[in-house]
Design a protein around this motif. Structure first.
Motif, mmCIF file in Angstrom:
data_model
loop_
_atom_site.group_PDB
_atom_site.id
_atom_site.type_symbol
_atom_site.label_atom_id
_atom_site.label_comp_id
_atom_site.label_asym_id
_atom_site.label_seq_id
_atom_site.Cartn_x
_atom_site.Cartn_y
_atom_site.Cartn_z
ATOM 1 N N SER A 36 0.861 -1.191 0.000
ATOM 2 C CA SER A 36 0.000 0.000 0.000
ATOM 3 C C SER A 36 0.894 1.236 0.000
ATOM 4 C CB SER A 36 -0.823 0.047 1.284
ATOM 5 O OG SER A 36 -1.827 -0.905 1.271
ATOM 6 N N ALA A 37 0.266 2.393 -0.007
ATOM 7 C CA ALA A 37 0.988 3.654 0.195
ATOM 8 C C ALA A 37 1.237 3.831 1.696
ATOM 9 C CB ALA A 37 0.124 4.802 -0.319
ATOM 10 N N THR A 49 -2.065 8.556 0.704
ATOM 11 C CA THR A 49 -3.155 8.562 -0.288
ATOM 12 C C THR A 49 -4.102 9.745 -0.065
ATOM 13 O OG1 THR A 49 -3.012 6.169 -0.347
ATOM 14 C CG2 THR A 49 -4.971 7.139 -1.342
ATOM 15 N N GLU A 120 1.292 4.252 -3.875
ATOM 16 C CA GLU A 120 1.639 2.834 -3.979
ATOM 17 C C GLU A 120 2.869 2.645 -4.863
ATOM 18 O OE1 GLU A 120 -1.413 3.680 -3.282
ATOM 19 O OE2 GLU A 120 -1.991 2.170 -1.810
ATOM 20 N N PHE A 183 -3.445 -1.475 -5.527
ATOM 21 C CA PHE A 183 -4.448 -0.409 -5.684
ATOM 22 C C PHE A 183 -4.731 0.027 -7.109
ATOM 23 C CE2 PHE A 183 -5.436 4.253 -4.247
ATOM 24 C CZ PHE A 183 -6.774 3.969 -4.057
ATOM 25 N N ARG A 197 -11.142 2.521 -2.406
ATOM 26 C CA ARG A 197 -10.200 2.728 -1.300
ATOM 27 C C ARG A 197 -9.920 1.410 -0.599
ATOM 28 N NH1 ARG A 197 -8.948 7.832 0.808
ATOM 29 N NH2 ARG A 197 -7.160 6.699 1.597
ATOM 30 N N GLY A 198 -8.709 1.260 -0.136
ATOM 31 C CA GLY A 198 -8.315 0.001 0.497
ATOM 32 C C GLY A 198 -8.003 -1.083 -0.525
ATOM 33 N N GLY A 199 -7.914 -0.685 -1.800
ATOM 34 C CA GLY A 199 -7.863 -1.677 -2.879
ATOM 35 C C GLY A 199 -6.564 -2.442 -3.028
ATOM 36 N N SER A 200 -5.548 -2.185 -2.200
ATOM 37 C CA SER A 200 -4.341 -3.011 -2.316
ATOM 38 C C SER A 200 -4.635 -4.453 -1.920
ATOM 39 C CB SER A 200 -3.225 -2.457 -1.431
ATOM 40 O OG SER A 200 -2.905 -1.163 -1.857
ATOM 41 N N ASP A 201 -5.613 -4.637 -1.044
ATOM 42 C CA ASP A 201 -6.050 -6.005 -0.709
ATOM 43 C C ASP A 201 -6.499 -6.739 -1.967
ATOM 44 O OD1 ASP A 201 -5.678 -5.844 2.018
ATOM 45 O OD2 ASP A 201 -7.743 -5.243 2.448
HETATM 46 N N1 ASP Z 1 -3.653 3.535 -0.305
HETATM 47 C C1 ASP Z 1 -4.983 3.190 -0.711
HETATM 48 C C2 ASP Z 1 -5.971 3.703 0.312
HETATM 49 O O1 ASP Z 1 -5.594 4.349 1.287
HETATM 50 C C3 ASP Z 1 -5.150 1.727 -0.968
HETATM 51 C C4 ASP Z 1 -4.783 0.810 0.162
HETATM 52 O O2 ASP Z 1 -4.130 1.219 1.130
HETATM 53 O O3 ASP Z 1 -5.144 -0.367 0.109
HETATM 54 O O4 ASP Z 1 -7.143 3.496 0.142
#
Ligand code: ASP
Length: 454
Positions: A36-37, A49, A120, A183, A197-201
């Motif tokens: 992730s970032a 981000t 990222e 991401f 958002r959160g898309g690195s998962d």
């Molecule tokens: N950096 C992105 C976010 O804050 C993606 C991630 O962390 O998964 O949403």
């Protein structure tokens, strides 16, 4: 072979990146690292981000974005200095950020995605450089070169299925550790697009599926998934985490507010039946929580209790409803015409209750639906009540055990909590209890003590 994803807190600083390096080094099966970032280093800190999004929005609105841009660059500069990496890495970031901020703004969504993905990209470039400088052969891989193809839905892109084969043929032959930014990917027309958002998962789960990994390790900052939400029950933090759960249990738990990762985010790994291991970067010796396609269920065992406020219930009553063919179908079609998604539907002989997320059934929709229900179904009584919370007891082991419901109900009644609804499907994987929102916290605490404190 393992694909490991490290979240924002795991790459928030140079010190955290070095922990990631040691984790990867300690197990030769860890071949692919998704990052992730940089996230928050402490409470009140910025997520990179968020800063990038602020930059992009300022630029789109014609405002000056230089202050936030400088904070992004300063953040990477402090990581670079501590890791003793070449300064051209930060120069490359500075140039790329300024180029993207001055790019054409004809498509605001695509513009914002291109800026916000830099977090990222540079997290991955930094990790690859730090690993290589410390003797772990590693390469940064660009999602464009690797064939991560996404739809044109900027900010909420979906994977195009042909990506799986492309990613496999691009990544499998690489002998070094692959460091891949989470991401984002690229559309068929070559534009950068991000997941939600959160898309690195999601990226991690896609790579695990593409490469047929034995395990998808998802590193975060908790030792394991707690059996109840620690925000509602702080004592859970000191207690045991869930060792194992099935995909189905995870789905039930995250439906009602479990927030370790978004259940949809790990869909690619679930479809490919790849076990997911949730672990702590700060305590890598902890085994974490395994999420498996199947597990040996322990009889009677409630594996977790989810709790979620914000529901409302539509109550419709009509004498002899049970003999009226199509009554419920008509009711549901009225709600479907209004685009309202329903959550569950406990029913009696002459009444039916339809439960919604309250926000999904706003006043204006409700009054239109009420008018049609009155006109087309002629109920004796119709009402809507809000302020309902659901507790969901989840466990594969309940299927083979008599009395789990009694156990829950007894604990709740001892805590003086009134039950408004009970709903159990024939899968017997979960039981939902509708209570008043104000009772949520005491209810969760009572159940935690009942099931998880010996
Ligand atoms: N950096 C992105 C976010 O804050 C993606 C991630 O962390 O998964 O949403």
């Amino acid at each position: 072979m393992k694909v490991c994803k490290f979240g924002g807190s795991s790459v928030a600083s140079a010190g955290q990146m070095l922990k990631v390096l040691e984790i990867v080094r300690s197990d030769p099966a860890r071949r692919v690292v998704v990052v992730s970032a940089p996230g928050k280093r402490e409470k009140g800190d910025d997520k990179v981000t968020d800063l990038l999004i602020a930059c992009a929005r300022d630029a789109l609105a014609g405002r000056d974005s230089s202050a936030d841009a400088a904070r992004v660059v300063a953040r990477y500069e402090s990581i670079r200095a501590e890791l003793d990496l070449p300064s051209d890495l930060v120069e490359a970031l500075r140039e790329e950020l300024s180029a993207r901020l001055s790019a054409p703004k004809d498509h605001p969504g695509a513009f914002e995605d291109a800026v916000k993905a830099l977090g990222e990209e540079f997290s991955a470039r930094f990790c690859a450089a730090a690993f290589a400088a410390r003797g772990l052969p590693a390469v940064y891989v660009d999602p464009k070169d690797a064939g991560m193809r996404l739809s044109e839905e900027f900010g909420a892109a979906q994977l195009l299925p042909e990506s799986y084969a492309a990613l496999k043929s691009a990544l499998a032959p690489i002998p070094d550790v692959v460091v891949f930014p989470g991401f984002y990917g690229y559309t068929a027309s070559g534009r950068l697009a991000t997941f939600s958002r959160g898309g690195s998962d999601i990226t991690g789960a896609i790579l695990a599926a593409a490469l047929g990994a034995d395990t998808y390790e998802n590193f975060t900052d908790v030792d394991a998934v707690y059996p109840v939400d620690p925000r509602l029950c702080p004592e859970a933090v000191g207690g045991e985490g869930i060792r194992e759960m099935t995909f189905a249990e995870m789905r039930e738990l995250s439906y009602a507010g479990f927030a370790v990762f978004h259940d949809e985010a790990v869909m690619p790994a679930i479809r490919a039946k790849i076990p997911i291991n949730i672990r702590n970067t700060n305590r890598p010796d902890e085994p974490g929580t395994m999420v498996l396609p199947r597990r040996k269920a322990v009889p009677g065992r409630v594996n977790g209790i989810a709790a979620c406020p914000g529901f409302g219930a539509l109550y419709v009553e009509k004498w002899l409803m049970n003999r009226e063919v199509g009554f419920v179908a008509k009711l549901l079609s009225i709600l479907a015409d209004e685009g309202v998604s329903i959550e569950c539907m406990p029913a009696g002989v002459d009444s039916v209750t339809v439960v919604f997320r309250d926000e999904a059934f706003p006043e204006e929709v409700r009054s239109r639906a009420f008018a049609r229900i009155e006109r087309e179904l002629h109920p004796d009584h119709i009402s809507y009540s809000r302020g309902i919370a659901f507790l969901v007891a989840v466990g594969e082991g309940m299927r083979t055990t008599v009395g789990t419901c009694l156990h829950v109900v007894t604990a709740l009644s001892r805590a003086g909590i009134n039950l408004q609804m009970i709903n159990q499907g024939s899968s017997e994987l979960s039981i939902m209890f509708g209570i008043r929102e104000v009772d949520l916290q005491p209810a969760v605490q009572a159940l935690y003590r009942e099931f998880f404190v010996s």
